[in-house]
Design an enzyme around this catalytic site. Structure first.
Site, PDB file in Angstrom:
ATOM      1  N   GLY B  69       0.828  -1.196   0.000  1.00 47.34           N
ATOM      2  CA  GLY B  69       0.000   0.000   0.000  1.00 47.34           C
ATOM      3  C   GLY B  69       0.864   1.247   0.000  1.00 47.34           C
ATOM      4  O   GLY B  69       0.549   2.244  -0.672  1.00 47.34           O
ATOM      5  N   THR B  70       1.952   1.193   0.751  1.00 44.71           N
ATOM      6  CA  THR B  70       2.876   2.326   0.800  1.00 44.71           C
ATOM      7  C   THR B  70       3.424   2.638  -0.583  1.00 44.71           C
ATOM      8  O   THR B  70       3.470   3.791  -1.012  1.00 44.71           O
ATOM      9  CB  THR B  70       4.029   2.002   1.770  1.00 44.71           C
ATOM     10  OG1 THR B  70       3.496   1.963   3.102  1.00 44.71           O
ATOM     11  CG2 THR B  70       5.140   3.023   1.692  1.00 44.71           C
ATOM     12  N   GLN B 177      -7.768   1.452   4.911  1.00 45.38           N
ATOM     13  CA  GLN B 177      -8.551   0.978   6.055  1.00 45.38           C
ATOM     14  C   GLN B 177      -9.974   0.585   5.688  1.00 45.38           C
ATOM     15  O   GLN B 177     -10.631  -0.111   6.453  1.00 45.38           O
ATOM     16  CB  GLN B 177      -8.577   2.063   7.148  1.00 45.38           C
ATOM     17  CG  GLN B 177      -7.235   2.266   7.835  1.00 45.38           C
ATOM     18  CD  GLN B 177      -6.779   1.023   8.600  1.00 45.38           C
ATOM     19  OE1 GLN B 177      -7.571   0.271   9.136  1.00 45.38           O
ATOM     20  NE2 GLN B 177      -5.463   0.809   8.641  1.00 45.38           N
ATOM     21  N   SER B 194      -4.073  -1.788   0.376  1.00 43.28           N
ATOM     22  CA  SER B 194      -3.059  -2.738   0.806  1.00 43.28           C
ATOM     23  C   SER B 194      -3.699  -4.060   1.204  1.00 43.28           C
ATOM     24  O   SER B 194      -4.596  -4.102   2.044  1.00 43.28           O
ATOM     25  CB  SER B 194      -2.346  -2.121   2.012  1.00 43.28           C
ATOM     26  OG  SER B 194      -1.445  -3.034   2.556  1.00 43.28           O
ATOM     27  N   ALA B 195      -3.217  -5.166   0.611  1.00 47.92           N
ATOM     28  CA  ALA B 195      -3.927  -6.449   0.736  1.00 47.92           C
ATOM     29  C   ALA B 195      -3.883  -7.048   2.135  1.00 47.92           C
ATOM     30  O   ALA B 195      -4.807  -7.739   2.542  1.00 47.92           O
ATOM     31  CB  ALA B 195      -3.357  -7.447  -0.271  1.00 47.92           C
ATOM     32  N   HIS B 196      -2.813  -6.808   2.882  1.00 48.92           N
ATOM     33  CA  HIS B 196      -2.726  -7.496   4.182  1.00 48.92           C
ATOM     34  C   HIS B 196      -3.693  -6.896   5.200  1.00 48.92           C
ATOM     35  O   HIS B 196      -3.830  -7.409   6.298  1.00 48.92           O
ATOM     36  CB  HIS B 196      -1.280  -7.514   4.701  1.00 48.92           C
ATOM     37  CG  HIS B 196      -0.734  -6.174   5.032  1.00 48.92           C
ATOM     38  ND1 HIS B 196      -0.829  -5.630   6.282  1.00 48.92           N
ATOM     39  CD2 HIS B 196      -0.099  -5.260   4.276  1.00 48.92           C
ATOM     40  CE1 HIS B 196      -0.266  -4.433   6.278  1.00 48.92           C
ATOM     41  NE2 HIS B 196       0.180  -4.188   5.062  1.00 48.92           N
ATOM     42  N   CYS B 320       3.819   4.290  18.188  1.00 47.42           N
ATOM     43  CA  CYS B 320       3.109   3.510  17.184  1.00 47.42           C
ATOM     44  C   CYS B 320       3.970   2.483  16.477  1.00 47.42           C
ATOM     45  O   CYS B 320       3.472   1.584  15.848  1.00 47.42           O
ATOM     46  CB  CYS B 320       2.388   4.408  16.179  1.00 47.42           C
ATOM     47  SG  CYS B 320       3.475   5.190  15.026  1.00 47.42           S
TER      48      CYS B 320
END
Lengths: 473, 473
Positions: B69-70, B177, B194-196, B320
């Site tokens: 995704g990044t 998200q 992002s797939a995960h 985080c």
């Protein structure tokens, strides 16, 4: 159905499969997190890094996992160039690097940098001293593959790395084709590789950057992978990649010896079985599993399909991907015939029987393609007409037989040339008109193979290029 | 052992696992090759693209698979900015975007571009008209997340996309998200995910670029993925990602309703069970599975470890990642308490019993951390001393009680403040000295929660910052 395209990708190694399955359960979480799932992923990632670093011959903190070999090369080249910007903006590559290195070089040029492309011999090998001679005061980085991906030729990486070290220039080695067989020798500074070449999963590359090498990762970054590979790490794939590298290394010496015998057999037998074939690449200093040859009067893609129908999966430098028909830049740089090109790259475990079956099937496959194209048979196309008296010199008065193949794809230009060469007397001229880029390589290569004289090319007023050939025999 | 960090990553979905295993056998080859193994990989890749495009709500040829995704965000932002360079170099983002968007924005600034950061309300939500007001003639791109990753607040993406469309500015939506729950509404131009996050494997991101959006992919490229994501495609992972997205979408409506009830229970119960807690994020317009709260006088990392020991995996905006202790930029932008922050993000399938067990365990975990830090108990720290007569105004004559917490990490500054607030009369002043960045957020947040007046900050001559507080009750 034998698969002979290992230089492109090999199936997942059983060890990699096992490691992948286990770490899908154990390593799916974010290794940057502090909870137990995150810590478990982190431990797996760290262990994989240690294993891979040992195989590469570097420290674990010098090793970054990237998402592909291409990404490792792009990041490595851009990062080293940016890190050494004060030294200058000169980059050295060889002409036979993988396209990802050449794309990075083009990107550097587009950004105002300067690139020297070091040429290779007819075997595809760089001369170490010629490479060293390209080093300058303002050279920021040099790139050399450990072995060529299309013809299997090994490059003098250790010598070149030594020369670069002396000149204070980092050398990036694209080790994609060789890392399965052993570590790269010599004082290299950066190294890139790709897991699916050694039975790891796709989606994993390696980038090693030696301590002390100035490096500034390109683009936005995050805290992952030392700031050199942003984005969530694919821990299961990385674990599988590292496990596979260890496994293939354990088998490397024995398997290399075995595959070398098989490719030696192909090298020796193909020219006996098929007329008008040129085996290309360095005959001795080469990868164990790769052998490449080109066949006159053959369309590489057609031959690939013919072999595929017969049950053999190979690759062709004549049409190296499904989306482009441009002849291989590697064969072009070597100055060898590009038409009817076949790369046979044997995966570990290939049997003698598979290779023999391929040698059985090849001659018919080539004949079928040649027949479809109406190619001259037997290689004796030029004996029918007796030599003319005193033809010599290319004066404007000489008669020139023009063969117009404009709009027709290779190997048609060479096929038509072969058909008419017997129609002119010895000493007579043939001008081939073609707008296929491959002709630029194939007409001279044909002349060399057939003992005819290639006199050069010139732009043709109605478009395309005219290639001039003198009949010599 | 309940895992409540779904917003970071979820385990592989059973459907994804099955698809991955099957396509490890069928899809390992290079989809750019013409042989049967290559064609098989290509077919799998094409089918995955169609499935994913349908879920995204775009055409297959608008969808690129990236390696995370990044990477999708980095490529999307850089590509759209480059493609629209003629329009200008102005970029709009919200202050609560994922760090990958903010890193891309910083990169753009470093390269000479201009960035407007649109603020959010205390619930973490962007005001659509404020966002629209930031659009300018020279705006090349705007970025807005569909939902916030730390507090779960949904953003007014459709309205903002409409305003951008009217202004002729492309909007990139980071849908990481929310994509599992449904397509992004409105006329967005680019979308990243992002797939995960939806049970796909790590190593797969999505970048959708609508036809007609000017786009110029950054860096060197190759023929793969429309030239937008160089490097060998990880076909098995892509197939698994697409299969998983379809699977979670099939369950999305029912699962969303179920998880929403569970997070609603956490939202309601936590403030009853634990003193001095602030539940943060929009109470209504929010993701089904995410709930975030902050606890006064608590070190977030310590609480995370305490919960981990008790068997619950959560995340904390107070720390985080494992490599940084900087408080979350999201909580900071919202102006809410950052200390003792806990993000609970429930993966699909979380049971009621797990949530109840968490609610059982939380109060003790918080108490233990507070006790370790010597925090005031019960929230009644300020009642012991009677109010002083007429204190008002901050004249220089007023006595100020100084609390020196220089060199000590949050939440110590707030804990020490709470301890002494009862020592000054109502109307009296306390000056807290701190060099922890989190104090800038936490001292005002404490004042708001405790009904005291925050008067502002000033640099402290001996280093750090002085925060001035007036006792109000």
């Amino acid at each position: 159905m034998p698969y002979f395209d290992a230089a492109s990708a090999v199936p997942l190694h059983p060890v990699a499969r096992q490691a992948l399955l286990a770490s899908l359960d154990e390593g799916w979480a974010d290794p940057a997190r502090l909870h137990r799932e995150g810590r478990r992923a982190r431990m797996l990632l760290d262990a994989a890094r240690e294993a891979a670093a040992e195989a590469v011959g570097c420290r674990p903190d010098e090793l970054t996992f990237t998402t592909s070999g291409t990404r490792a090369v792009h990041t490595g080249v851009a990062g080293a160039l940016a890190g050494r910007r004060r030294a200058g903006r000169h980059l050295i590559v060889s002409t036979v690097e993988h396209s990802c290195v050449l794309h990075a070089a083009e990107s550097h040029e587009a950004d105002g940098g300067e690139v020297t492309r070091v040429e290779v011999d007819r075997g595809g090998r760089v001369d170490a001293s010629a490479f060293a001679a390209a080093l300058r005061e303002d050279t920021a980085l040099a790139c050399l593959q450990s072995a060529n991906h299309e013809v299997g030729t090994l490059q003098p990486v250790a010598e070149v790395a030594g020369a670069c070290r002396e000149a204070g220039v980092p050398l990036l080695v694209d080790a994609a084709q060789s890392l399965a067989w052993g570590p790269v020798e010599g004082p290299w500074s950066l190294l890139a590789a790709s897991a699916h070449k050694w039975g790891g999963p796709a989606g994993v590359g390696l980038l090693a950057v030696r301590k002390g090498v100035r490096f500034s990762a390109p683009g936005p970054s995050d805290d992952r992978e030392s700031g050199r590979a942003p984005g969530f790490e694919d821990v299961p794939a990385v674990v599988a990649a590292a496990a596979s590298l260890r496994a293939v290394r354990a088998e490397a010496a024995a398997e290399a010896a075995r595959l070398r015998e098989l490719t030696e057999r192909i090298r020796a037998r193909v020219p006996q079985l098929v007329a008008d074939v040129e085996v290309v690449g360095d005959p001795v200093r080469r990868l164990p599993g790769t052998v490449t040859f080109s066949c006159l009067y053959v369309d590489g893609e057609a031959l690939l399909h013919e072999l595929d129908r017969t049950g053999f999966s190979v690759s062709s430098g004549s049409s190296c991907t499904s989306s482009t028909l441009v002849p291989s830049h590697v064969l072009k740089a070597m100055g060898v015939l590009s038409e009817g090109n076949v790369r046979v790259s044997l995966p570990p475990g290939t049997t003698e029987a598979d290779v023999d079956a391929f040698l059985d099937a090849l001659p018919d496959a080539v004949s079928r393609v040649r027949a479809q194209l109406g190619a001259p048979a037997g290689g004796d196309e030029a004996v029918a007409v007796p030599p003319a008296g005193t033809g010599s010199g290319t004066s404007e008065q000489e008669a020139v037989l023009v063969v117009d193949t404009l709009g027709r794809r290779c190997p048609i230009p060479v096929i038509e040339l072969a058909k008419v060469i017997g129609d002119v007397p010895v000493g007579g001229l043939v001008r081939v008109l073609s707008d296929d880029e491959a002709a630029r390589l194939d007409v001279p290569a044909w002349c060399e193979m057939r003992g005819q004289e290639y006199l050069g090319e010139s732009p043709w007023p109605e478009g395309g290029t005219a290639y001039l050939v003198r009949r010599e025999r």
